[in-house]
Design a protein around this motif. Structure first.
Motif, PDB file in Angstrom:
ATOM      1  N   LEU A 104       0.839  -1.200   0.000  1.00 44.71           N
ATOM      2  CA  LEU A 104       0.000   0.000   0.000  1.00 44.71           C
ATOM      3  C   LEU A 104       0.876   1.253   0.000  1.00 44.71           C
ATOM      4  O   LEU A 104       1.967   1.271   0.546  1.00 44.71           O
ATOM      5  N   ASP A 105       0.374   2.309  -0.643  1.00 46.60           N
ATOM      6  CA  ASP A 105       1.050   3.603  -0.620  1.00 46.60           C
ATOM      7  C   ASP A 105       0.733   4.294   0.693  1.00 46.60           C
ATOM      8  O   ASP A 105      -0.398   4.231   1.185  1.00 46.60           O
ATOM      9  N   VAL A 106       1.725   4.975   1.257  1.00 48.00           N
ATOM     10  CA  VAL A 106       1.576   5.656   2.537  1.00 48.00           C
ATOM     11  C   VAL A 106       1.650   7.161   2.305  1.00 48.00           C
ATOM     12  O   VAL A 106       2.565   7.652   1.643  1.00 48.00           O
ATOM     13  N   PHE A 107       0.644   7.873   2.851  1.00 48.28           N
ATOM     14  CA  PHE A 107       0.537   9.321   2.675  1.00 48.28           C
ATOM     15  C   PHE A 107       0.385  10.010   4.021  1.00 48.28           C
ATOM     16  O   PHE A 107      -0.143   9.432   4.971  1.00 48.28           O
ATOM     17  N   LEU A 108       0.809  11.280   4.076  1.00 47.80           N
ATOM     18  CA  LEU A 108       0.474  12.126   5.208  1.00 47.80           C
ATOM     19  C   LEU A 108      -0.944  12.614   4.998  1.00 47.80           C
ATOM     20  O   LEU A 108      -1.481  12.542   3.882  1.00 47.80           O
ATOM     21  N   ARG A 109      -1.563  13.156   6.032  1.00 47.83           N
ATOM     22  CA  ARG A 109      -2.942  13.631   5.928  1.00 47.83           C
ATOM     23  C   ARG A 109      -3.103  14.713   4.849  1.00 47.83           C
ATOM     24  O   ARG A 109      -4.127  14.810   4.207  1.00 47.83           O
ATOM     25  N   ASP A 110      -2.045  15.503   4.609  1.00 47.25           N
ATOM     26  CA  ASP A 110      -2.130  16.573   3.600  1.00 47.25           C
ATOM     27  C   ASP A 110      -1.945  16.058   2.173  1.00 47.25           C
ATOM     28  O   ASP A 110      -1.938  16.836   1.225  1.00 47.25           O
ATOM     29  N   GLY A 111      -1.786  14.736   2.005  1.00 46.70           N
ATOM     30  CA  GLY A 111      -1.670  14.150   0.671  1.00 46.70           C
ATOM     31  C   GLY A 111      -0.242  13.907   0.210  1.00 46.70           C
ATOM     32  O   GLY A 111      -0.023  13.337  -0.857  1.00 46.70           O
ATOM     33  N   GLY A 115       5.805   6.987   1.048  1.00 46.57           N
ATOM     34  CA  GLY A 115       6.483   5.823   0.498  1.00 46.57           C
ATOM     35  C   GLY A 115       5.541   4.646   0.380  1.00 46.57           C
ATOM     36  O   GLY A 115       4.325   4.815   0.294  1.00 46.57           O
ATOM     37  N   GLU A 116       6.137   3.444   0.392  1.00 44.06           N
ATOM     38  CA  GLU A 116       5.362   2.207   0.245  1.00 44.06           C
ATOM     39  C   GLU A 116       5.543   1.335   1.479  1.00 44.06           C
ATOM     40  O   GLU A 116       6.655   1.174   1.978  1.00 44.06           O
ATOM     41  N   LEU A 117       4.448   0.764   1.955  1.00 47.86           N
ATOM     42  CA  LEU A 117       4.486  -0.137   3.096  1.00 47.86           C
ATOM     43  C   LEU A 117       5.061  -1.473   2.614  1.00 47.86           C
ATOM     44  O   LEU A 117       4.496  -2.097   1.724  1.00 47.86           O
ATOM     45  N   THR A 118       6.207  -1.880   3.178  1.00 50.72           N
ATOM     46  CA  THR A 118       6.883  -3.083   2.691  1.00 50.72           C
ATOM     47  C   THR A 118       6.836  -4.260   3.652  1.00 50.72           C
ATOM     48  O   THR A 118       7.082  -5.390   3.248  1.00 50.72           O
ATOM     49  N   THR A 130       6.812  -1.018   8.277  1.00 49.64           N
ATOM     50  CA  THR A 130       8.032  -0.593   7.612  1.00 49.64           C
ATOM     51  C   THR A 130       7.623   0.113   6.326  1.00 49.64           C
ATOM     52  O   THR A 130       6.949  -0.468   5.481  1.00 49.64           O
ATOM     53  N   VAL A 131       8.019   1.377   6.209  1.00 54.10           N
ATOM     54  CA  VAL A 131       7.693   2.185   5.039  1.00 54.10           C
ATOM     55  C   VAL A 131       8.991   2.512   4.319  1.00 54.10           C
ATOM     56  O   VAL A 131       9.921   3.062   4.911  1.00 54.10           O
ATOM     57  N   GLU A 132       9.063   2.130   3.039  1.00 54.59           N
ATOM     58  CA  GLU A 132      10.235   2.458   2.241  1.00 54.59           C
ATOM     59  C   GLU A 132      10.008   3.794   1.559  1.00 54.59           C
ATOM     60  O   GLU A 132       9.046   3.960   0.804  1.00 54.59           O
ATOM     61  N   ARG A 133      10.881   4.749   1.868  1.00 56.44           N
ATOM     62  CA  ARG A 133      10.804   6.091   1.300  1.00 56.44           C
ATOM     63  C   ARG A 133      11.257   6.061  -0.159  1.00 56.44           C
ATOM     64  O   ARG A 133      11.960   5.143  -0.573  1.00 56.44           O
ATOM     65  N   PRO A 134      10.907   7.062  -0.952  1.00 59.27           N
ATOM     66  CA  PRO A 134      11.353   7.111  -2.351  1.00 59.27           C
ATOM     67  C   PRO A 134      12.878   7.078  -2.500  1.00 59.27           C
ATOM     68  O   PRO A 134      13.388   6.580  -3.491  1.00 59.27           O
ATOM     69  N   GLY A 136      14.817   5.241  -0.821  1.00 60.27           N
ATOM     70  CA  GLY A 136      15.283   3.910  -0.451  1.00 60.27           C
ATOM     71  C   GLY A 136      15.452   3.691   1.038  1.00 60.27           C
ATOM     72  O   GLY A 136      15.635   2.565   1.485  1.00 60.27           O
ATOM     73  N   LYS A 137      15.404   4.753   1.829  1.00 58.78           N
ATOM     74  CA  LYS A 137      15.523   4.609   3.279  1.00 58.78           C
ATOM     75  C   LYS A 137      14.217   4.046   3.837  1.00 58.78           C
ATOM     76  O   LYS A 137      13.152   4.259   3.272  1.00 58.78           O
ATOM     77  N   GLU A 138      14.339   3.340   4.970  1.00 65.43           N
ATOM     78  CA  GLU A 138      13.160   2.769   5.609  1.00 65.43           C
ATOM     79  C   GLU A 138      12.833   3.533   6.885  1.00 65.43           C
ATOM     80  O   GLU A 138      13.729   3.994   7.594  1.00 65.43           O
ATOM     81  N   VAL A 139      11.540   3.640   7.162  1.00 70.74           N
ATOM     82  CA  VAL A 139      11.047   4.282   8.376  1.00 70.74           C
ATOM     83  C   VAL A 139      10.113   3.282   9.057  1.00 70.74           C
ATOM     84  O   VAL A 139       9.288   2.654   8.399  1.00 70.74           O
ATOM     85  N   LEU A 140      10.271   3.135  10.374  1.00 67.93           N
ATOM     86  CA  LEU A 140       9.371   2.277  11.144  1.00 67.93           C
ATOM     87  C   LEU A 140       8.302   3.152  11.786  1.00 67.93           C
ATOM     88  O   LEU A 140       8.610   4.075  12.526  1.00 67.93           O
ATOM     89  N   VAL A 141       7.042   2.837  11.480  1.00 67.54           N
ATOM     90  CA  VAL A 141       5.905   3.620  11.972  1.00 67.54           C
ATOM     91  C   VAL A 141       5.110   2.761  12.946  1.00 67.54           C
ATOM     92  O   VAL A 141       4.645   1.673  12.574  1.00 67.54           O
ATOM     93  N   PRO A 142       4.949   3.207  14.196  1.00 70.83           N
ATOM     94  CA  PRO A 142       4.124   2.439  15.142  1.00 70.83           C
ATOM     95  C   PRO A 142       2.700   2.267  14.592  1.00 70.83           C
ATOM     96  O   PRO A 142       2.076   3.225  14.159  1.00 70.83           O
ATOM     97  N   PHE A 143       2.215   1.039  14.603  1.00 73.51           N
ATOM     98  CA  PHE A 143       0.892   0.735  14.053  1.00 73.51           C
ATOM     99  C   PHE A 143      -0.148   0.923  15.151  1.00 73.51           C
ATOM    100  O   PHE A 143      -0.672  -0.032  15.711  1.00 73.51           O
ATOM    101  N   VAL A 144      -0.415   2.200  15.471  1.00 75.64           N
ATOM    102  CA  VAL A 144      -1.422   2.569  16.466  1.00 75.64           C
ATOM    103  C   VAL A 144      -2.365   3.585  15.831  1.00 75.64           C
ATOM    104  O   VAL A 144      -1.971   4.342  14.935  1.00 75.64           O
ATOM    105  N   THR A 145      -3.597   3.624  16.287  1.00 75.02           N
ATOM    106  CA  THR A 145      -4.632   4.474  15.694  1.00 75.02           C
ATOM    107  C   THR A 145      -4.246   5.946  15.669  1.00 75.02           C
ATOM    108  O   THR A 145      -4.560   6.648  14.711  1.00 75.02           O
ATOM    109  N   GLU A 146      -3.539   6.427  16.686  1.00 82.15           N
ATOM    110  CA  GLU A 146      -3.165   7.836  16.735  1.00 82.15           C
ATOM    111  C   GLU A 146      -2.238   8.213  15.586  1.00 82.15           C
ATOM    112  O   GLU A 146      -2.260   9.339  15.108  1.00 82.15           O
ATOM    113  N   ILE A 147      -1.404   7.272  15.135  1.00 80.74           N
ATOM    114  CA  ILE A 147      -0.433   7.561  14.070  1.00 80.74           C
ATOM    115  C   ILE A 147      -0.908   7.016  12.728  1.00 80.74           C
ATOM    116  O   ILE A 147      -0.575   7.569  11.686  1.00 80.74           O
ATOM    117  N   VAL A 148      -1.696   5.943  12.740  1.00 81.34           N
ATOM    118  CA  VAL A 148      -2.224   5.350  11.503  1.00 81.34           C
ATOM    119  C   VAL A 148      -3.752   5.377  11.593  1.00 81.34           C
ATOM    120  O   VAL A 148      -4.388   4.372  11.880  1.00 81.34           O
TER     121      VAL A 148
END
Length: 182
Positions: A104-111, A115-118, A130-134, A136-148
């Motif tokens: 799935l593609d990952v977006f901020l609220r402003d659109g 990156g892509e959820l890998t 795990t979200v791969e940025r354009p 190539g770097k990876e970001v770990l996003v806590p899978f909680v309702t407040e953030i997702v």
């Protein structure tokens, strides 16, 4: 579709039981008696679950044809893989299988596209996306309702509202500078 549902750990006892690191939200469904699991490496399987139990907070399984400690120890670090209907969904509409989220593609609220959820990383107390940025770097996003707050499978997108610095470390420095100035 194939999903990794566990990893075999140490042998337990002398009758062929093994500890299993569970990698599924539905172990009773995927790892229950009678379940036939593929393996990685493939030469170790397929394995059919004969019985299972929880002992000291760990899942212990016994597989058909594995009758002693030596046979159980030979399975150590083997990945357990279940065949899953790709159209199958969890009963709770707010729950998702990993395969539904990966890609799935990952977006901020402003659109803004992040990156892509890998990968979905399952930890004992919290899952991470795990979200791969354009770049190539990876970001770990806590899978909680407040953030997702939003997952839209039909649109193939995830909306996140990360705290400053989670996606862009420079934002954390700017936010802390603002706080220092007040």
């Amino acid at each position: 579709m194939q999903l990794v549902v566990g990893r075999i750990g140490r042998a337990h006892g002398i009758k062929g039981d093994v500890s299993v690191e569970v990698r599924t939200d539905e172990p009773e469904l995927r790892l229950g008696p009678g379940a036939v699991l593929l393996t990685d490496p493939a030469s170790a399987g397929p394995l059919t679950v004969q019985s299972g139990r929880v002992h000291s907070g760990r899942l212990l399984l016994r597989f058909e044809g594995v009758h002693d400690r030596n046979a159980a120890e030979a399975l150590r670090n083997v990945m357990l893989i279940a065949e899953v209907d790709p159209d199958e969904t969890p009963e709770d509409p707010d729950e998702y299988y990993d395969h539904q989220l990966i890609g799935l593609d990952v977006f901020l609220r402003d659109g803004t596209r992040v990156g892509e959820l890998t990968e979905v990383v399952h930890l004992p107390y919290q899952d991470l996306l795990t979200v791969e940025r354009p770049d190539g770097k990876e970001v770990l996003v806590p899978f909680v309702t407040e953030i997702v707050p939003e997952i839209d499978l039909a649109e193939q997108r995830v909306v996140i509202t990360p705290p400053p610095g989670l996606i862009d470390p420079d934002e954390a420095e700017v936010a802390s500078s603002r706080e220092d100035a007040s």
